[in-house]
Design a protein around this motif. Structure first.
Motif, mmCIF file in Angstrom:
data_model
loop_
_atom_site.group_PDB
_atom_site.id
_atom_site.type_symbol
_atom_site.label_atom_id
_atom_site.label_comp_id
_atom_site.label_asym_id
_atom_site.label_seq_id
_atom_site.Cartn_x
_atom_site.Cartn_y
_atom_site.Cartn_z
ATOM 1 N N GLU A 196 0.828 -1.205 0.000
ATOM 2 C CA GLU A 196 0.000 0.000 0.000
ATOM 3 C C GLU A 196 0.863 1.256 0.000
ATOM 4 O O GLU A 196 0.601 2.208 -0.759
ATOM 5 N N SER A 197 1.894 1.308 0.854
ATOM 6 C CA SER A 197 2.729 2.506 0.910
ATOM 7 C C SER A 197 3.479 2.702 -0.404
ATOM 8 O O SER A 197 3.674 3.843 -0.853
ATOM 9 N N TYR A 198 3.888 1.606 -1.022
ATOM 10 C CA TYR A 198 4.536 1.686 -2.334
ATOM 11 C C TYR A 198 3.572 2.257 -3.370
ATOM 12 O O TYR A 198 3.931 3.149 -4.159
ATOM 13 N N ALA A 199 2.340 1.779 -3.360
ATOM 14 C CA ALA A 199 1.338 2.279 -4.306
ATOM 15 C C ALA A 199 1.069 3.762 -4.089
ATOM 16 O O ALA A 199 0.945 4.534 -5.048
ATOM 17 N N ARG A 200 0.996 4.170 -2.843
ATOM 18 C CA ARG A 200 0.776 5.585 -2.570
ATOM 19 C C ARG A 200 1.928 6.445 -3.064
ATOM 20 O O ARG A 200 1.714 7.553 -3.586
ATOM 21 N N ALA A 201 3.136 5.955 -2.913
ATOM 22 C CA ALA A 201 4.296 6.693 -3.423
ATOM 23 C C ALA A 201 4.237 6.816 -4.937
ATOM 24 O O ALA A 201 4.523 7.882 -5.500
#
Length: 476
Positions: free
Chosen positions: A109-114
């Motif tokens: 999720e954090s990767y996708a947000r980045a």
């Protein structure tokens, strides 16, 4: 090419804020129906809109309130280049995390947000596609009832996939651990977004009110600004953008530049070119180097008749970014200037980019690609894309774009029926009345054609300005 095809190619200004744009020099056959983009006026000042206005923004700004350009900035990168560096670093960190622990949905999720954060700056379809893949992996790894549900809903909305959002939000609502109020407000606002882009404007207003009741915030203010803008309240839209700036105590240069940019789009849509240019320049000064703002500034030079200056600015942006929208704007500029070979050469350069994007994330590319085809390519293909775009997001802009594609293909009767149905909703833009005027003119009904034209001029007094053919930018 048919006469209808030539007419639609001359009608570019009416479509330019619908997600891309039509832009060609005026002709005798089409000047009566050419409008600029997304100008707004009231069609139905109904109870839903009135309630929305009263609940979600103040009627006026206090005379004692300082101008928003005097509000202090908090933190963050000072220019576009610095913002991209930060975004690159966030993506690099996300890449390391998912490489080390691909089974951890929080890292996906954090990767996708980045990735989505960087895409907001660069409009990279590669980043957007990779973000959707990361979220799919995260959802697959999460236990039932958990996972990156809200982020997945946001990502689907970003790439214009409406259908999967409802399921994400249903699971999100049923989570064992109750989400905080900020997330619950965002989920409700997303329901409003889905309703809005599905043509259900009353439902959208109700969801936005419900979101405000949970946690009114600057993100909702931007949504309401868009609602007001598209349903006939440009002053209220401007007030919402200002309200968002006052609410954001951690305002960055990038945020404030977006406030100025979107405010300028509203002014441009109602023919206030001087005000729009001043706002675009303020955005550029606030957050220098952002290609999208630079493109708006270059466009204003073109509107002033400074074609060489605008062309050079477009060339500079293209060399740095390769953005196909800017390439198309340059192709249109060269056509207006009478340089057909250069126009065709640049159009040929953007065409494969649109094809690639259609292959990657079709819903996100439909509107831009169909405008490319409508103005610089094949009207028949534009119609096919317009129907697909309408199926994906059946709201006012999609209806209007489909109407213009129908006109380009000699189907004026169907176009008129579509727009007449749209006119019965809260949606009211110069574009829809321009399309209606053109359709009735093709059908030989001069009375209705003239009436639609007059309505368009009421919305935007500069709708038929010959230079408006050069307007390409102004979409969110």
């Amino acid at each position: 090419m048919t006469d209808e095809g030539r007419a639609i190619r001359a009608a570019r200004p009416i479509l330019s804020n619908l997600g891309g744009g039509l832009a060609l020099p005026p002709t005798a056959a089409s000047i009566e129906s050419r409008l600029w983009k997304l100008a707004i006026a009231i069609l139905v000042a109904g109870l839903v809109v009135l309630a929305l206005t009263r609940l979600l923004h103040p009627a006026t700004t206090s005379d004692r309130a300082p101008p928003i350009d005097t509000l202090p900035l908090s933190y963050g990168p000072k220019n576009y280049a610095a913002a991209v560096v930060l975004a690159d670093n966030a993506v690099a960190l996300g890449t390391e995390r998912v490489r080390a622990r691909p089974q951890d949905w929080i890292f996906q999720e954090s990767y996708a947000r980045a990735l989505m954060g960087r895409a907001r700056l660069t409009l990279s379809f590669d980043d957007l596609q990779q973000a959707t893949l990361a979220l799919a992996k995260g959802k697959a790894e999460a236990i039932a009832g958990s996972g990156p549900l809200l982020t997945d809903a946001v990502a689907n909305f970003t790439v214009h996939r409406m259908a999967p959002i409802a399921q994400d939000l249903r699971i999100f609502d049923a989570a064992a651990v109750r989400p905080d109020k900020g997330d619950r407000a965002e989920a409700e606002a997303l329901r409003g977004d889905v309703a809005f882009y599905s043509g259900q404007y009353g439902q959208a207003a109700a969801h936005y009110r419900a979101s405000a009741a949970i946690d009114d915030g600057m993100g909702l203010a931007f949504r309401i600004a868009n609602f007001e803008y598209k349903t006939g309240h440009p002053d209220a839209a401007r007030a919402q953008f200002e309200r968002s700036a006052r609410m954001n105590t951690a305002r960055t240069r990038q945020f404030m530049a977006n406030v100025w940019l979107q405010s300028g789009v509203v002014e441009l849509s109602r023919g206030r070119w001087d005000d729009a240019e001043a706002l675009f320049r303020k955005a550029d000064q606030t957050f220098p180097g952002y290609w999208l703002i630079e493109a708006h500034v270059a466009q204003m030079a073109a509107l002033r008749g400074k074609l060489d200056e605008a062309a050079q600015a477009y060339h500079t942006i293209i060399a740095r970014t390769g953005q196909p929208d800017v390439i198309d704007a340059l192709a249109v500029l060269y056509r207006v200037a009478g340089n057909g070979p250069a126009s065709r050469a640049w159009a040929a350069r953007s065409a494969p980019v649109w094809d690639r994007r259609l292959g990657m994330l079709p819903e996100a590319a439909y509107a831009h690609a169909l405008e490319h085809e409508l103005v610089l390519g094949d009207p028949a293909r534009a119609l096919s894309l317009a129907r697909a775009n309408m199926a994906a997001r059946p709201y006012g802009d999609s209806v209007t774009m489909l109407a213009w594609a129908l006109i380009a293909n000699g189907k004026a009767d169907e176009a008129a029926r579509l727009v007449e149905a749209l006119n019965k909703t809260q949606w009211r833009t110069a574009q829809q009345y321009g399309a209606l005027s053109q359709a009735y003119a093709m059908l030989g009904d001069s009375t209705r054609s003239d009436a639609a034209r007059d309505t368009a001029l009421d919305i935007n007094p500069r709708a038929f300005d010959p230079n408006a053919a050069l307007i390409w930018f102004g979409n969110h």
